[in-house]
Enzyme design. Structure first.
Site, short mmCIF file in Angstrom:
data_model
loop_
_atom_site.label_atom_id
_atom_site.label_comp_id
_atom_site.label_asym_id
_atom_site.label_seq_id
_atom_site.Cartn_x
_atom_site.Cartn_y
_atom_site.Cartn_z
N LYS A 221 10.12 -77.75 -11.54
CA LYS A 221 9.94 -77.08 -12.89
C LYS A 221 10.96 -75.76 -12.93
O LYS A 221 12.13 -75.82 -13.31
CB LYS A 221 8.55 -76.59 -13.03
N TYR B 130 3.66 -88.91 -23.77
CA TYR B 130 2.53 -88.93 -24.10
C TYR B 130 1.84 -88.79 -25.89
O TYR B 130 1.30 -87.90 -26.17
CB TYR B 130 1.94 -87.24 -23.58
N TYR C 129 -3.40 -83.38 -10.72
CA TYR C 129 -2.37 -83.95 -11.40
C TYR C 129 -1.09 -83.83 -10.64
O TYR C 129 -0.71 -82.89 -10.32
CB TYR C 129 -2.00 -83.44 -12.85
N ASP D 84 1.42 -79.10 -3.87
CA ASP D 84 2.25 -79.35 -4.93
C ASP D 84 2.56 -78.11 -5.76
O ASP D 84 1.40 -77.78 -6.56
CB ASP D 84 1.58 -80.26 -5.62
#
Ligand code: PMP
Length: 434
Positions: free
Chosen positions: A278, A27, A155, A249
């Site tokens: 994560k 990014y 996202y 999600d």
């Protein structure tokens, strides 16, 4: 790197001076970016930079290091695993760390979410969920149900199929929207009227829709937006009414971040498929899981080999990562992590409150161990990032959000230090950009 790049700051280590441009950073506009900070070590809630400075990590390394860095229990588990089997393929072979982990996840997840498919990243876990949903309908004779309904500000990852689930206008992948099959992105319904309209819409789309996918309670990288458990329950019920699969999600929200082990538990809902990653390994090793309920799983069972799920990442169920995840789950059992998340929420709410009155601040909110200062437009971004480092904290504001997701073990003192630095910097930023 471009000639316009400034000199290296004093104290830049040789490994960074000679190799920095070989690592294409995430990014990041590589031509104009400032130097990435050379980090030499991590411990507890702190990063140690190469020049010895310490920063309190306000991000827990992208929501992963829930128990802080280098937790001895996780380190010992990984070291022990390293001694006898760092990796082995999962095709045709099984091993104790993976099976124990699968069993524990099945036990801790609600309902019949019992069938765990391992991968190594969140994006792949979402892709696997999509593939499971598509094939569920193929296996049950409705192969025309091949579209996904997702939400504005969503996202779900950076790979091609997951990019199509992200916000198609404002999301970071908007430029690619003509490069892959379009999915159906709609506004997240948030009141009785919009929920009714959503239900009508799903009713019309039913025959073409494989699944609805949602980040429950907190939409993360699409803007740190929150919705209530009531909305989540209503969306779940609407999907059930129209017999459309629901994929949650929980890659960012899972493992205590919102104050419950999984966000869906606050709404008392069980999706058909859940995606985890994560904090699964407590931030030590890459691992992800897509977990299906018995209905979805059963549709794959057949004498026909073609009905099987044809997926198998090379490093799936990596034993080191599974050992780390088991150790992380031990820590959730032994320590009051969920209470810690709720305690963090209280401190974030009171300490960040002064930002609300500042010019260009649109909203201040917190949920579990997530604190957000939403602004009109994130001007002076590099300045902001630099100021946070000067204050001794590590944050990466993006979009319109200055946010923190600290390790769940952060002490009150460190958390107050972090919040007060945020308030100081946002105040200066708001004067500067007024
Ligand atoms: N879904 C959500 C909700 C996420 O926050 C992320 C990561 N930011 C992903 C999917 C993708 O995970 P990964 O970066 O591990 O591919």
């Amino acid at each position: 790197m471009s000639a316009s790049h400034p000199e290296f700051p004093a104290g830049t280590p040789a490994w960074q001076r000679s190799n920095h441009s070989h690592a294409w950073m995430p990014y990041t506009q590589m031509q104009t970016t400032g130097w990435a900070l050379p980090v030499a070590g991590t411990s507890g809630v702190r990063l140690t930079l190469a020049d010895g400075r310490e920063l309190i990590d306000g991000l827990a390394s992208w929501w992963t290091a829930c128990h802080g860095y280098n937790h001895p229990h996780i380190r010992q588990a990984v070291e022990a695993q390293l001694q006898h089997m760092p990796h082995v393929m999962f095709g045709g072979l099984q091993h104790e760390p993976a099976l124990r982990l699968a069993g524990r996840l099945a036990q801790q997840l609600p309902g019949t979410l019992e069938h765990v498919f391992f991968a190594e990243s969140g994006s792949v876990a979402v892709e696997v969920a999509m593939k499971m949903a598509l094939q569920f309908w193929q296996n049950t004779g409705q192969s025309e149900r091949n579209r996904f309904v997702c939400f504005h500000h969503a996202y779900h990852g950076d790979t091609l199929a997951t990019m199509a689930l992200c916000d198609p206008k404002n999301g970071m992948h908007a430029r690619f929207r003509n490069s892959f099959p379009e999915q159906c992105s709609v506004a997240l319904p948030d009141d009785a009227e919009s929920l009714n309209a959503f239900s009508d819409f799903l009713g019309e789309m039913r025959k073409r829709t494989a699944a609805v996918i949602l980040e429950p309670l907190v939409q993360g990288a699409g803007g740190m937006r929150f919705h209530s458990p009531t909305v989540l329950t209503a969306i779940h019920d609407i999907c059930a009414t129209h017999d459309i699969l629901l994929i949650l999600d929980e890659i960012a929200t899972g493992f205590g971040r919102t104050g419950s082990m999984f966000a869906c538990q606050q709404a008392n809902v069980t999706p058909d498929i859940i995606c985890l990653s994560k904090a699964l390994t407590g931030g030590t090793l890459p691992l992800a899981a897509t977990v299906a309920n018995t209905r979805v799983y059963a549709s794959f069972l057949s004498d026909d080999p073609d009905r099987a799920l044809m997926h198998g990442p090379t490093f799936m169920a990596n034993p080191l990562a599974c050992a780390a995840a088991n150790a992380s789950l031990d820590l959730f059992q032994e320590h009051p992590r969920l209470q810690q998340a709720l305690h963090i929420q209280d401190i974030l709410a009171s300490e960040l409150e002064p930002c609300r009155e500042m010019t260009r601040v649109v909203d201040v909110r917190s949920r579990g161990a997530i604190g957000v200062v939403q602004v009109q437009e994130l001007v002076h971004l590099e300045w902001l990032r630099g100021r946070f480092v000067e204050e001794g904290i590590w944050l990466r504001p993006f979009g319109d959000a200055i946010y923190t997701t600290p390790p769940l073990v952060i002490s009150d003192d460190d958390l107050r230090f972090l919040c007060r630095a945020i308030v100081r910097v946002v105040s200066q930023w708001s004067e500067r950009s007024a």
